[in-house]
Design a protein around this motif. Sequence first.
Motif, PDB file in Angstrom:
ATOM      1  N   ALA A   1     -22.405   7.072   2.148  1.00 56.83           N
ATOM      2  CA  ALA A   1     -22.535   8.482   2.330  1.00 56.83           C
ATOM      3  C   ALA A   1     -22.182   8.877   4.001  1.00 56.83           C
ATOM      4  O   ALA A   1     -21.719   9.888   4.274  1.00 56.83           O
ATOM      5  CB  ALA A   1     -23.841   8.940   1.956  1.00 56.83           C
TER       6      ALA A   1
ATOM      7  N   THR B   1     -20.977  14.056  -1.265  1.00 52.50           N
ATOM      8  CA  THR B   1     -21.912  12.649  -0.705  1.00 52.50           C
ATOM      9  C   THR B   1     -22.982  12.351  -1.970  1.00 52.50           C
ATOM     10  O   THR B   1     -23.569  11.260  -1.701  1.00 52.50           O
ATOM     11  CB  THR B   1     -22.512  12.700   0.633  1.00 52.50           C
ATOM     12  OG1 THR B   1     -23.358  13.767   0.636  1.00 52.50           O
ATOM     13  CG2 THR B   1     -21.331  12.616   1.668  1.00 52.50           C
TER      14      THR B   1
ATOM     15  N   ARG C   1     -26.396   4.966   1.212  1.00 51.98           N
ATOM     16  CA  ARG C   1     -26.496   5.721   2.427  1.00 51.98           C
ATOM     17  C   ARG C   1     -25.363   5.551   3.555  1.00 51.98           C
ATOM     18  O   ARG C   1     -25.038   6.127   4.170  1.00 51.98           O
ATOM     19  CB  ARG C   1     -27.912   5.153   2.951  1.00 51.98           C
ATOM     20  CG  ARG C   1     -28.246   5.899   4.173  1.00 51.98           C
ATOM     21  CD  ARG C   1     -29.722   5.540   4.688  1.00 51.98           C
ATOM     22  NE  ARG C   1     -29.727   4.129   4.780  1.00 51.98           N
ATOM     23  CZ  ARG C   1     -30.966   3.529   4.993  1.00 51.98           C
ATOM     24  NH1 ARG C   1     -32.031   4.208   5.011  1.00 51.98           N
ATOM     25  NH2 ARG C   1     -30.956   2.287   4.852  1.00 51.98           N
TER      26      ARG C   1
ATOM     27  N   VAL D   1     -17.670   7.368  -5.081  1.00 63.29           N
ATOM     28  CA  VAL D   1     -16.619   6.764  -3.903  1.00 63.29           C
ATOM     29  C   VAL D   1     -15.324   7.168  -4.219  1.00 63.29           C
ATOM     30  O   VAL D   1     -14.227   7.571  -3.667  1.00 63.29           O
ATOM     31  CB  VAL D   1     -17.088   5.527  -3.320  1.00 63.29           C
ATOM     32  CG1 VAL D   1     -16.061   5.071  -2.358  1.00 63.29           C
ATOM     33  CG2 VAL D   1     -18.321   5.405  -2.982  1.00 63.29           C
TER      34      VAL D   1
ATOM     35  N   THR E   1     -18.491   8.831   4.506  1.00 63.34           N
ATOM     36  CA  THR E   1     -18.062  10.201   4.125  1.00 63.34           C
ATOM     37  C   THR E   1     -18.342  11.144   4.964  1.00 63.34           C
ATOM     38  O   THR E   1     -17.478  12.300   5.157  1.00 63.34           O
ATOM     39  CB  THR E   1     -18.702  10.441   2.692  1.00 63.34           C
ATOM     40  OG1 THR E   1     -18.495   9.217   1.896  1.00 63.34           O
ATOM     41  CG2 THR E   1     -17.814  11.484   2.038  1.00 63.34           C
ATOM     42  N   GLN E   2     -19.570  11.497   5.487  1.00 62.28           N
ATOM     43  CA  GLN E   2     -19.667  12.682   6.419  1.00 62.28           C
ATOM     44  C   GLN E   2     -18.977  12.333   7.547  1.00 62.28           C
ATOM     45  O   GLN E   2     -18.596  13.614   8.133  1.00 62.28           O
ATOM     46  CB  GLN E   2     -21.311  12.415   6.840  1.00 62.28           C
ATOM     47  CG  GLN E   2     -22.188  12.817   5.460  1.00 62.28           C
ATOM     48  CD  GLN E   2     -23.619  12.541   5.884  1.00 62.28           C
ATOM     49  OE1 GLN E   2     -23.969  12.105   6.852  1.00 62.28           O
ATOM     50  NE2 GLN E   2     -24.349  13.112   4.864  1.00 62.28           N
TER      51      GLN E   2
ATOM     52  N   ALA F   1     -14.265  10.738  -4.330  1.00 64.95           N
ATOM     53  CA  ALA F   1     -14.018  10.962  -2.900  1.00 64.95           C
ATOM     54  C   ALA F   1     -12.638  10.710  -2.329  1.00 64.95           C
ATOM     55  O   ALA F   1     -11.972  11.401  -1.725  1.00 64.95           O
ATOM     56  CB  ALA F   1     -14.923  10.611  -2.055  1.00 64.95           C
TER      57      ALA F   1
ATOM     58  N   MET G   1     -23.755   8.784  -3.444  1.00 66.22           N
ATOM     59  CA  MET G   1     -23.343   7.603  -2.690  1.00 66.22           C
ATOM     60  C   MET G   1     -24.616   6.981  -1.906  1.00 66.22           C
ATOM     61  O   MET G   1     -25.683   7.192  -1.728  1.00 66.22           O
ATOM     62  CB  MET G   1     -22.383   8.091  -1.886  1.00 66.22           C
ATOM     63  CG  MET G   1     -21.105   8.496  -2.398  1.00 66.22           C
ATOM     64  SD  MET G   1     -20.068   9.069  -0.920  1.00 66.22           S
ATOM     65  CE  MET G   1     -18.724   9.823  -1.773  1.00 66.22           C
TER      66      MET G   1
ATOM     67  N   ASN H   1     -15.617  13.918   6.809  1.00 70.17           N
ATOM     68  CA  ASN H   1     -15.739  15.425   6.716  1.00 70.17           C
ATOM     69  C   ASN H   1     -15.547  15.867   8.082  1.00 70.17           C
ATOM     70  O   ASN H   1     -14.985  16.959   8.184  1.00 70.17           O
ATOM     71  CB  ASN H   1     -16.961  15.742   6.148  1.00 70.17           C
ATOM     72  CG  ASN H   1     -16.996  15.707   4.499  1.00 70.17           C
ATOM     73  OD1 ASN H   1     -16.030  15.709   4.024  1.00 70.17           O
ATOM     74  ND2 ASN H   1     -18.193  15.486   3.748  1.00 70.17           N
TER      75      ASN H   1
END
Length: 441
Positions: free
Chosen positions: A224, A216, A221, A195, A227-228, A198, A219, A231
């Motif tokens: 993650a 990800t 869930r 993390v 983060t997605q 990122a 990371m 993105n």
Amino acid sequence: MRRGPPSLLVLVVRRLAFFAALAMLAQLAGVFAEYWTDSHNLGRLAVEMETKALGAGVSIEAGRPAYALPPGRRARYGDAAGGYYVRVRTASTQLFSNCDGACERYFPPLDLKTLAFWMRPIRPGKPLYVAGGRIATETPEPVMVEVAILGDRDGVLNDVLANEVLDHMLLPMSLMLVFVLGANILSVAQVLRPVAKAARQISLLDPRTPPGRLATAGMPREIAGFTQAVNAALDRVAELMRTKRLLTTAISHEVRTPLAVARLELAKISDPRARKVEQDLQALNHLVEQLTDLARVEGAADAAMDRIDPAELAERIVGDLAELIYASGKSIAFDDLGATPFKGHRALVENALRNLIENAVRHAPKGAAIQVEAGPGASLSVVDDGCAIAKASAGPGCVGRQGLGLKIVGRIAEIHGARFEWTRIPGAGVRASLDFAATVS
């Protein structure tokens, strides 16, 4: 100074410590309730604690046991007036006693064989009324320490409870807390490592350049998934920036041709009003050119950098623009103040310097002198004395200079990591400077 929000690691440690404290309080209440309701066990523990402490006074002198009260127990067992009796004996000899004849009511006869441990309650309940004894040492012969607690005025019961809490709760719970906190801190730190990576990657992202993907791997869930989503948001921002550049370029090219045709047609008309429209069209054409320049700046940010000699570049641009500037009733000069080469996008740096010169030409009154300076160091400056001339002629000349052209210059400086300064010189004019010291080669 305001502090930022605490880290996840700090929050986890705080909550673990809080709930561990609650657990310790609950266990403390349980231990207290368990021991407080068991008077027989409390009596046994009190006898064990006191006889162990008093047993420290046994010594060997001339091969025979001897006894003296330990310093920590002299106040309590110095005499029997406080309700604390003690007798120390071997199988045949009494070594010490503070109760004389009264001991016979609570202790076994001296001729009775010494016992490893004995205890009997004198009165049930609390405060403590209990008697008991234990063998303190076996060499050179068994020595028994016997005590009787009558009423417990000195708070032996409190010492017993404190010892039980320390032995059976504080030490085990403290060890468990250390291991649990350590394991959780290590686990959270490992989970947060991707993390933090990122977060560093996000801080370096530029929405005007093609976005990188945030990894990800490793990371949890939930993080993650977040983060997605980031993105996906970066992809949308990049698409918006591409659309903006495309739209800006398309509009500039689509408008430029009709403007050129209109200016040609107006040149055929001799009416003075046509000249006014020509000036307006020229201003509009300048705006279109700046929009095109802006689109070019955004698209050229990722191109490779070249080695640029600011003196050579400035001298060439001054030569290219000199005829136009003199035709507008102003003058221009160039001066090399010891320029240092630097790395940059040549087309963008040329665009920036042209914008600064054209901004001075456009806003300075007739008769203004424009000075272009290369150096000192990796810097370029454009200075004009428009304010002084305007003041002398009581005309405008020092207002309204901040336009799209200077914004383009500022964006070019940002791409190069350069410093852009635009300042008014009191009573004189305006100085605009670009310092490329961060990219000196």
